[in-house]
Design a protein around this motif. Structure first.
Motif, PDB file in Angstrom:
ATOM      1  N   PRO A   1      48.518  46.719  24.059  1.00 30.36           N
ATOM      2  CA  PRO A   1      48.775  47.656  22.969  1.00 30.36           C
ATOM      3  C   PRO A   1      48.659  49.128  23.382  1.00 30.36           C
ATOM      4  CG  PRO A   1      46.512  46.895  22.846  1.00 30.36           C
ATOM      5  CD  PRO A   1      47.110  46.278  24.093  1.00 30.36           C
ATOM      6  N   SER A   2      49.421  49.983  22.706  1.00 27.19           N
ATOM      7  CA  SER A   2      49.222  51.434  22.746  1.00 27.19           C
ATOM      8  C   SER A   2      48.168  51.778  21.708  1.00 27.19           C
ATOM      9  CB  SER A   2      50.510  52.159  22.343  1.00 27.19           C
ATOM     10  OG  SER A   2      51.404  52.229  23.400  1.00 27.19           O
ATOM     11  N   ALA A   3      47.852  53.048  21.600  1.00 27.51           N
ATOM     12  CA  ALA A   3      46.994  53.533  20.517  1.00 27.51           C
ATOM     13  C   ALA A   3      47.840  53.641  19.250  1.00 27.51           C
ATOM     14  CB  ALA A   3      46.443  54.892  20.893  1.00 27.51           C
ATOM     15  N   PRO A   4      47.216  53.610  18.062  1.00 32.15           N
ATOM     16  CA  PRO A   4      48.018  53.733  16.842  1.00 32.15           C
ATOM     17  C   PRO A   4      48.820  55.045  16.818  1.00 32.15           C
ATOM     18  CG  PRO A   4      45.771  53.036  16.331  1.00 32.15           C
ATOM     19  CD  PRO A   4      45.782  53.395  17.778  1.00 32.15           C
TER      20      PRO A   4
ATOM     21  N   ARG B   1      49.556  62.041  12.363  1.00 30.47           N
ATOM     22  CA  ARG B   1      49.180  62.414  13.731  1.00 30.47           C
ATOM     23  C   ARG B   1      48.971  61.156  14.560  1.00 30.47           C
ATOM     24  NH1 ARG B   1      45.803  67.267  12.621  1.00 30.47           N
ATOM     25  NH2 ARG B   1      46.029  67.758  14.827  1.00 30.47           N
ATOM     26  N   LYS B   2      49.360  61.252  15.821  1.00 29.50           N
ATOM     27  CA  LYS B   2      49.091  60.137  16.743  1.00 29.50           C
ATOM     28  C   LYS B   2      47.621  60.198  17.154  1.00 29.50           C
ATOM     29  CE  LYS B   2      51.795  59.104  20.178  1.00 29.50           C
ATOM     30  NZ  LYS B   2      52.731  59.081  21.318  1.00 29.50           N
ATOM     31  N   ILE B   3      46.988  59.035  17.235  1.00 29.36           N
ATOM     32  CA  ILE B   3      45.575  58.997  17.647  1.00 29.36           C
ATOM     33  C   ILE B   3      45.398  59.673  19.019  1.00 29.36           C
ATOM     34  CG2 ILE B   3      43.733  57.427  18.394  1.00 29.36           C
ATOM     35  CD1 ILE B   3      43.873  57.516  15.385  1.00 29.36           C
ATOM     36  N   THR B   4      46.297  59.394  19.946  1.00 25.81           N
ATOM     37  CA  THR B   4      46.139  59.985  21.285  1.00 25.81           C
ATOM     38  C   THR B   4      46.169  61.515  21.218  1.00 25.81           C
ATOM     39  OG1 THR B   4      47.288  58.045  22.133  1.00 25.81           O
ATOM     40  CG2 THR B   4      46.983  59.850  23.668  1.00 25.81           C
ATOM     41  N   ASP B   5      47.059  62.070  20.385  1.00 24.42           N
ATOM     42  CA  ASP B   5      47.107  63.536  20.270  1.00 24.42           C
ATOM     43  C   ASP B   5      45.774  64.070  19.752  1.00 24.42           C
ATOM     44  OD1 ASP B   5      49.707  63.462  21.117  1.00 24.42           O
ATOM     45  OD2 ASP B   5      50.591  63.594  19.107  1.00 24.42           O
TER      46      ASP B   5
ATOM     47  N   GLY C   1      41.943  55.680  22.422  1.00 22.31           N
ATOM     48  CA  GLY C   1      42.836  55.136  21.391  1.00 22.31           C
ATOM     49  C   GLY C   1      43.243  53.713  21.738  1.00 22.31           C
ATOM     50  N   GLU C   2      43.623  53.515  23.000  1.00 22.47           N
ATOM     51  CA  GLU C   2      44.014  52.171  23.450  1.00 22.47           C
ATOM     52  C   GLU C   2      42.788  51.259  23.501  1.00 22.47           C
ATOM     53  OE1 GLU C   2      45.653  54.789  24.401  1.00 22.47           O
ATOM     54  OE2 GLU C   2      47.744  54.189  24.276  1.00 22.47           O
ATOM     55  N   ALA C   3      41.652  51.820  23.998  1.00 19.90           N
ATOM     56  CA  ALA C   3      40.453  50.985  24.154  1.00 19.90           C
ATOM     57  C   ALA C   3      40.026  50.420  22.793  1.00 19.90           C
ATOM     58  CB  ALA C   3      39.326  51.818  24.775  1.00 19.90           C
TER      59      ALA C   3
ATOM     60  N   GLY D   1      46.587  49.351  26.941  1.00 21.58           N
ATOM     61  CA  GLY D   1      47.489  50.076  27.835  1.00 21.58           C
ATOM     62  C   GLY D   1      46.936  51.429  28.247  1.00 21.58           C
ATOM     63  N   PHE D   2      47.674  52.112  29.116  1.00 24.63           N
ATOM     64  CA  PHE D   2      47.524  53.544  29.396  1.00 24.63           C
ATOM     65  C   PHE D   2      46.414  53.926  30.368  1.00 24.63           C
ATOM     66  CE2 PHE D   2      46.686  57.937  27.226  1.00 24.63           C
ATOM     67  CZ  PHE D   2      47.597  58.570  28.042  1.00 24.63           C
ATOM     68  N   TYR D   3      45.335  53.138  30.500  1.00 30.33           N
ATOM     69  CA  TYR D   3      44.242  53.619  31.349  1.00 30.33           C
ATOM     70  C   TYR D   3      43.704  52.535  32.275  1.00 30.33           C
ATOM     71  CZ  TYR D   3      40.711  51.156  28.509  1.00 30.33           C
ATOM     72  OH  TYR D   3      39.958  50.200  27.872  1.00 30.33           O
TER      73      TYR D   3
ATOM     74  N   SER E   1      50.511  58.988  32.968  1.00 29.83           N
ATOM     75  CA  SER E   1      51.006  60.114  32.169  1.00 29.83           C
ATOM     76  C   SER E   1      51.380  59.598  30.771  1.00 29.83           C
ATOM     77  CB  SER E   1      52.182  60.787  32.866  1.00 29.83           C
ATOM     78  OG  SER E   1      53.175  59.856  33.129  1.00 29.83           O
ATOM     79  N   ARG E   2      51.698  60.497  29.858  1.00 28.72           N
ATOM     80  CA  ARG E   2      51.951  60.096  28.467  1.00 28.72           C
ATOM     81  C   ARG E   2      52.976  58.968  28.393  1.00 28.72           C
ATOM     82  NH1 ARG E   2      49.971  63.343  24.253  1.00 28.72           N
ATOM     83  NH2 ARG E   2      50.223  61.389  23.111  1.00 28.72           N
ATOM     84  N   GLY E   3      52.773  58.073  27.462  1.00 28.39           N
ATOM     85  CA  GLY E   3      53.668  56.927  27.337  1.00 28.39           C
ATOM     86  C   GLY E   3      53.347  55.820  28.333  1.00 28.39           C
ATOM     87  N   GLY E   4      52.201  55.960  29.022  1.00 25.33           N
ATOM     88  CA  GLY E   4      51.921  55.090  30.162  1.00 25.33           C
ATOM     89  C   GLY E   4      51.532  53.656  29.849  1.00 25.33           C
ATOM     90  N   SER E   5      51.399  53.290  28.567  1.00 24.07           N
ATOM     91  CA  SER E   5      51.137  51.865  28.284  1.00 24.07           C
ATOM     92  C   SER E   5      52.303  51.011  28.772  1.00 24.07           C
ATOM     93  CB  SER E   5      50.945  51.639  26.781  1.00 24.07           C
ATOM     94  OG  SER E   5      49.845  52.375  26.328  1.00 24.07           O
ATOM     95  N   ASP E   6      53.486  51.585  28.822  1.00 28.62           N
ATOM     96  CA  ASP E   6      54.643  50.874  29.394  1.00 28.62           C
ATOM     97  C   ASP E   6      54.349  50.440  30.830  1.00 28.62           C
ATOM     98  OD1 ASP E   6      56.255  51.216  27.205  1.00 28.62           O
ATOM     99  OD2 ASP E   6      57.395  52.901  28.027  1.00 28.62           O
ATOM    100  N   VAL E   7      53.669  51.328  31.571  1.00 29.73           N
ATOM    101  CA  VAL E   7      53.378  51.018  32.979  1.00 29.73           C
ATOM    102  C   VAL E   7      52.348  49.886  33.049  1.00 29.73           C
ATOM    103  CG1 VAL E   7      52.698  51.976  35.211  1.00 29.73           C
ATOM    104  CG2 VAL E   7      53.750  53.473  33.497  1.00 29.73           C
TER     105      VAL E   7
HETATM  106  N1  ASP Z   1      48.937  56.468  23.730  1.00 32.06           N
HETATM  107  C1  ASP Z   1      49.477  57.059  24.915  1.00 32.06           C
HETATM  108  C2  ASP Z   1      50.419  58.188  24.536  1.00 32.06           C
HETATM  109  O1  ASP Z   1      50.531  58.535  23.372  1.00 32.06           O
HETATM  110  C3  ASP Z   1      50.117  56.068  25.807  1.00 32.06           C
HETATM  111  C4  ASP Z   1      51.212  55.228  25.193  1.00 32.06           C
HETATM  112  O2  ASP Z   1      51.388  55.197  23.973  1.00 32.06           O
HETATM  113  O3  ASP Z   1      51.950  54.590  25.944  1.00 32.06           O
HETATM  114  O4  ASP Z   1      51.050  58.757  25.402  1.00 32.06           O
END
Ligand code: ASP
Length: 453
Positions: A48-51, A59-63, A130-132, A184-186, A198-204
């Protein structure tokens, strides 16, 4: 295009599914995710990503977590932003009716953010929470274990993924569990500190996990039904690409289309694992499949997609008998490289050479670069043309079909668009045209109509 769901998966090989922030933004979305996971027993590993945002002005949790870190770093209180995050997670747990006490984890996160900022360790710890936290919520909802990504996703001291150590850690951890959530992400570095992609890294993370378990497919669930054949801000309701190759994806993303984190392709591509982009809000839609060239089915349309970017400049050099001067191209490009300017395309004529660069590359370096070109190359003529847009028409079918270029150029001529540059890579996977930035949208629409409809 057919809208039937993909064939049942091979249960011996698991499916890894990654869900993006909008797929997990609230309780209703989370329940959809639970149903999707339950619909195929092979969906055994969930990343999962963060909400994300529930509404456009949410607002995004990560932001918010990055804001917490910024405040903590400046020695300011971050109680307000953290309070919003804590309320959101507590609300999620209660809306889902879960028997899960997040307070100890929230307290630990709050202390950890302050400690990391105090120790000057950067925002990674904060960003990762957020992901944790979301991983714990999702695991409780799915009734399975949540592995801590810090134990299984490993970075080196420089903050790059350590692919070998990660692979070993993941394979041994997943051998012991049948179903798991991996946030994801970390991950963590050799000192045990949290690092993020980097941002969006849960894909990785999803891609790395898919490789470790030799997944039959890496499903990447988002809020669109796949990759679109072109930008929906230019063409109304463009068709979805049913399948494309990793190389086509690279061409399209490089030219502006975004769907996956750029680094997510490499792990799955190396293992020949297909990626399937799916829509959490339309789970019956087959989405887009990204596959190796040899496994690619014929495309639904003569081309796969159209992408492009504005903001390029062409620097053209003309010099008599250029074609006879050995090493001329190398000398010209060396000037760009010494100036630290990366080059996009180098179309050439008999005595002319044009170098196409992104405007952002030229910022602050333009005068030095031109001065150097004049001094070392001494061209008869040097011209700088800004406002170029590049459009890539991409398709694995182009190689074998005559008349593709004629259709493309004919469509642009009919739409009154002047072509300033043409470039076709030797793989014949794409044709790139340069047009005036003002003609960009007209050109994309003309190409779309000519090939797709
Ligand atoms: N939560 C992180 C971000 O907003 C990672 C992700 O969503 O993939 O960049």
């Amino acid at each position: 295009m057919s809208s039937s769901p993909p064939p049942p998966s091979n249960p011996a090989r698991p499916i890894v599914c990654k869900f993006g922030g909008t797929s997990l933004a609230g309780a209703e979305q989370m329940r959809r995710v639970r149903d999707i996971v339950a619909a195929d027993p092979a969906r055994r590993v969930v990343v999962p990503s963060a909400p994300g945002k529930r509404t456009p002005d949410d607002r995004k949790i990560t932001d918010l977590l990055y804001l917490c870190h910024d405040a903590a770093e400046q020695g300011l209180s971050f109680n307000e932003a953290f309070g919003v995050i804590a309320d959101r997670f507590r609300g999620l747990v209660s809306d889902l009716g879960l028997n899960l006490d997040l307070d100890p984890l929230l307290d630990a996160a709050r202390r950890g953010i302050a400690d990391a900022a105090h120790a000057g360790r950067g925002p990674d710890y904060a960003a990762s929470r957020g992901e944790a936290l979301n991983g714990r919520v999702l695991a409780a909802l799915l009734g399975c274990r949540c592995l801590d990504a810090a134990d299984v996703i490993r970075f080196d001291a420089a903050g790059r993924l350590d692919a070998d150590v990660t692979h070993d850690a993941l394979t041994s951890a997943l051998k012991r569990v049948d179903r798991a959530v991996i946030p994801g992400f970390y991950g963590s570095d050799p000192d045990g500190h949290i690092r993020t992609f980097s941002r969006g890294g849960s894909d990785v993370t999803g891609a790395v996990v898919a490789r470790a378990v030799n997944a039959s497919v890496y499903e990447n669930w988002t809020d669109v039904s796949g990759l679109l054949t072109t930008d929906p801000r230019i063409v109304d309701n463009p068709a979805v690409i049913d399948s494309l190759t990793y190389r086509e994806l690279r061409e399209l993303s490089y030219s502006g289309a975004t769907v996956l984190h750029a680094e997510a392709v490499f792990p799955v591509r190396a293992a020949g694992i297909p990626v399937n982009i799916r829509n959490t809000n339309a789970p019956d839609h087959p989405g887009t499949r990204i596959v190796a060239t040899e496994n690619a089915a014929p495309t639904a349309y003569p081309i796969t997609g159209i992408a492009g970017r504005k903001d390029f400049t062409v620097i053209s050099l003309e010099k008599d008998l250029m074609n006879e001067a050995v090493g001329y191209v190398e000398r010209v490009l060396a000037v760009f490289s010494r100036a630290g300017v990366s080059v996009e395309h180098v179309p050439s004529g008999i005595d002319t050479l044009s170098v196409v660069v992104a405007d952002a590359e030229l910022a602050g370096k333009r005068d030095v670069l031109l001065e150097e070109l004049r001094r070392t190359i001494a061209p008869d003529h040097l011209e700088i043309d800004p406002d170029l847009a590049l459009i890539a028409t991409v398709g694995r079918n182009m190689k074998t079909q005559p008349g593709m270029a004629a259709t493309l150029f004919g469509a642009l001529a009919k739409a009154g668009v002047n072509i300033r540059m043409i470039d076709q890579g030797s793989g014949e996977l794409n044709i790139i045209v340069g047009v005036n930035a003002g003609d960009y949208e007209t050109a994309v629409r003309a190409i779309y109509t000519a090939f797709i409809g």
